[in-house]
Design a protein around this motif. Structure first.
Motif, mmCIF file in Angstrom:
data_model
loop_
_atom_site.group_PDB
_atom_site.id
_atom_site.type_symbol
_atom_site.label_atom_id
_atom_site.label_comp_id
_atom_site.label_asym_id
_atom_site.label_seq_id
_atom_site.Cartn_x
_atom_site.Cartn_y
_atom_site.Cartn_z
ATOM 1 N N UNK A 42 0.856 -1.184 0.000
ATOM 2 C CA UNK A 42 0.000 0.000 0.000
ATOM 3 C C UNK A 42 0.895 1.238 0.000
ATOM 4 N N UNK A 43 0.846 1.995 -1.064
ATOM 5 C CA UNK A 43 1.702 3.175 -1.215
ATOM 6 C C UNK A 43 1.071 4.455 -0.656
ATOM 7 N N UNK A 44 -0.078 4.352 -0.033
ATOM 8 C CA UNK A 44 -0.798 5.534 0.436
ATOM 9 C C UNK A 44 0.072 6.450 1.287
ATOM 10 N N UNK A 45 0.839 5.897 2.190
ATOM 11 C CA UNK A 45 1.591 6.691 3.160
ATOM 12 C C UNK A 45 2.738 7.503 2.547
ATOM 13 N N UNK A 46 3.133 7.219 1.312
ATOM 14 C CA UNK A 46 4.278 7.950 0.742
ATOM 15 C C UNK A 46 3.978 9.434 0.548
ATOM 16 N N UNK A 47 2.724 9.809 0.550
ATOM 17 C CA UNK A 47 2.356 11.210 0.327
ATOM 18 C C UNK A 47 2.027 11.962 1.614
ATOM 19 N N UNK A 48 2.006 11.278 2.763
ATOM 20 C CA UNK A 48 1.506 11.909 3.989
ATOM 21 C C UNK A 48 2.344 13.082 4.479
ATOM 22 N N UNK A 49 3.648 13.064 4.243
ATOM 23 C CA UNK A 49 4.516 14.150 4.715
ATOM 24 C C UNK A 49 4.849 15.162 3.627
ATOM 25 N N UNK A 50 4.192 15.059 2.500
ATOM 26 C CA UNK A 50 4.475 15.936 1.376
ATOM 27 C C UNK A 50 3.605 17.182 1.452
ATOM 28 N N UNK A 51 4.245 18.333 1.348
ATOM 29 C CA UNK A 51 3.488 19.584 1.372
ATOM 30 C C UNK A 51 3.195 20.089 -0.035
ATOM 31 N N UNK A 52 3.940 19.586 -1.013
ATOM 32 C CA UNK A 52 3.715 19.985 -2.401
ATOM 33 C C UNK A 52 2.596 19.146 -3.001
ATOM 34 N N UNK A 53 1.924 19.676 -4.022
ATOM 35 C CA UNK A 53 0.896 18.913 -4.702
ATOM 36 C C UNK A 53 1.499 17.707 -5.399
ATOM 37 N N UNK A 54 0.832 16.582 -5.297
ATOM 38 C CA UNK A 54 1.337 15.351 -5.896
ATOM 39 C C UNK A 54 0.379 14.763 -6.926
ATOM 40 N N UNK A 55 -0.811 15.336 -7.036
ATOM 41 C CA UNK A 55 -1.826 14.769 -7.921
ATOM 42 C C UNK A 55 -2.478 15.856 -8.780
ATOM 43 N N UNK A 56 -2.925 15.456 -9.966
ATOM 44 C CA UNK A 56 -3.665 16.382 -10.824
ATOM 45 C C UNK A 56 -5.165 16.282 -10.567
ATOM 46 N N UNK A 57 -5.595 15.172 -9.971
ATOM 47 C CA UNK A 57 -6.977 14.994 -9.525
ATOM 48 C C UNK A 57 -6.938 13.990 -8.385
ATOM 49 N N UNK A 58 -8.055 13.430 -8.003
ATOM 50 C CA UNK A 58 -8.087 12.531 -6.851
ATOM 51 C C UNK A 58 -7.286 11.247 -7.050
ATOM 52 N N UNK A 59 -7.002 10.881 -8.263
ATOM 53 C CA UNK A 59 -6.372 9.597 -8.537
ATOM 54 C C UNK A 59 -5.017 9.698 -9.229
ATOM 55 N N UNK A 60 -4.874 10.608 -10.141
ATOM 56 C CA UNK A 60 -3.711 10.635 -11.036
ATOM 57 C C UNK A 60 -2.597 11.533 -10.510
ATOM 58 N N UNK A 61 -1.388 10.972 -10.449
ATOM 59 C CA UNK A 61 -0.234 11.699 -9.931
ATOM 60 C C UNK A 61 0.351 12.641 -10.982
ATOM 61 N N UNK A 62 0.864 13.760 -10.499
ATOM 62 C CA UNK A 62 1.642 14.652 -11.356
ATOM 63 C C UNK A 62 3.103 14.186 -11.310
ATOM 64 N N UNK A 63 4.019 14.954 -11.886
ATOM 65 C CA UNK A 63 5.428 14.557 -11.931
ATOM 66 C C UNK A 63 6.005 14.384 -10.521
ATOM 67 N N UNK A 64 5.644 15.257 -9.609
ATOM 68 C CA UNK A 64 6.115 15.157 -8.213
ATOM 69 C C UNK A 64 5.650 13.846 -7.589
ATOM 70 N N UNK A 65 4.385 13.524 -7.739
ATOM 71 C CA UNK A 65 3.844 12.280 -7.197
ATOM 72 C C UNK A 65 4.450 11.052 -7.851
ATOM 73 N N UNK A 66 4.632 11.122 -9.157
ATOM 74 C CA UNK A 66 5.239 9.994 -9.871
ATOM 75 C C UNK A 66 6.668 9.758 -9.397
ATOM 76 N N UNK A 67 7.390 10.832 -9.127
ATOM 77 C CA UNK A 67 8.759 10.700 -8.628
ATOM 78 C C UNK A 67 8.804 10.039 -7.262
ATOM 79 N N UNK A 68 7.930 10.457 -6.360
ATOM 80 C CA UNK A 68 7.862 9.837 -5.034
ATOM 81 C C UNK A 68 7.511 8.360 -5.138
ATOM 82 N N UNK A 69 6.525 8.060 -5.986
ATOM 83 C CA UNK A 69 6.109 6.674 -6.187
ATOM 84 C C UNK A 69 7.259 5.845 -6.760
ATOM 85 N N UNK A 70 7.928 6.365 -7.779
ATOM 86 C CA UNK A 70 9.030 5.642 -8.424
ATOM 87 C C UNK A 70 10.172 5.390 -7.443
ATOM 88 N N UNK A 71 10.505 6.377 -6.622
ATOM 89 C CA UNK A 71 11.571 6.196 -5.638
ATOM 90 C C UNK A 71 11.215 5.103 -4.641
#
Length: 83
Positions: A42-71
């Motif tokens: 479950x990758x949900x927690x990878x975004x909990x400490x992020x203050x920058x936007x990580x998604x373009x909508x409720x489901x789809x990640x932007x470049x920032x979110x994709x980078x966190x997920x990929x790492x």
């Protein structure tokens, strides 16, 4: 001509519906592990400490979110390889 939103357009999705569906997916993933021995991550927690936007909508990640997920995914894969 009246335009209708695509079923894939999540910009108009209800947040409550999203949360409900997400919880159902999390529970189904846990059951995969419990019932069938499938490793569910479950990758949900990878975004909990992020203050920058990580998604373009409720489901789809932007470049920032994709980078966190990929790492995170790369670290998991490397962990399995290095065992």
């Amino acid at each position: 001509e009246k335009k209708t939103a695509s079923v894939h357009d999540l910009t108009n999705a209800s947040y409550g519906l999203y949360v409900q569906g997400h919880r159902q997916l999390q529970e189904a993933g846990k059951r995969l592990g419990q019932d069938h021995g499938i490793n569910f991550i479950d990758f949900t927690a990878i975004f909990k400490d992020t203050t920058e936007g990580t998604h373009v909508d409720l489901m789809h990640m932007n470049a920032q979110g994709q980078g966190l997920f990929a790492d995170r995914l790369a670290n998991i894969i490397l962990g399995y390889i290095m065992k």
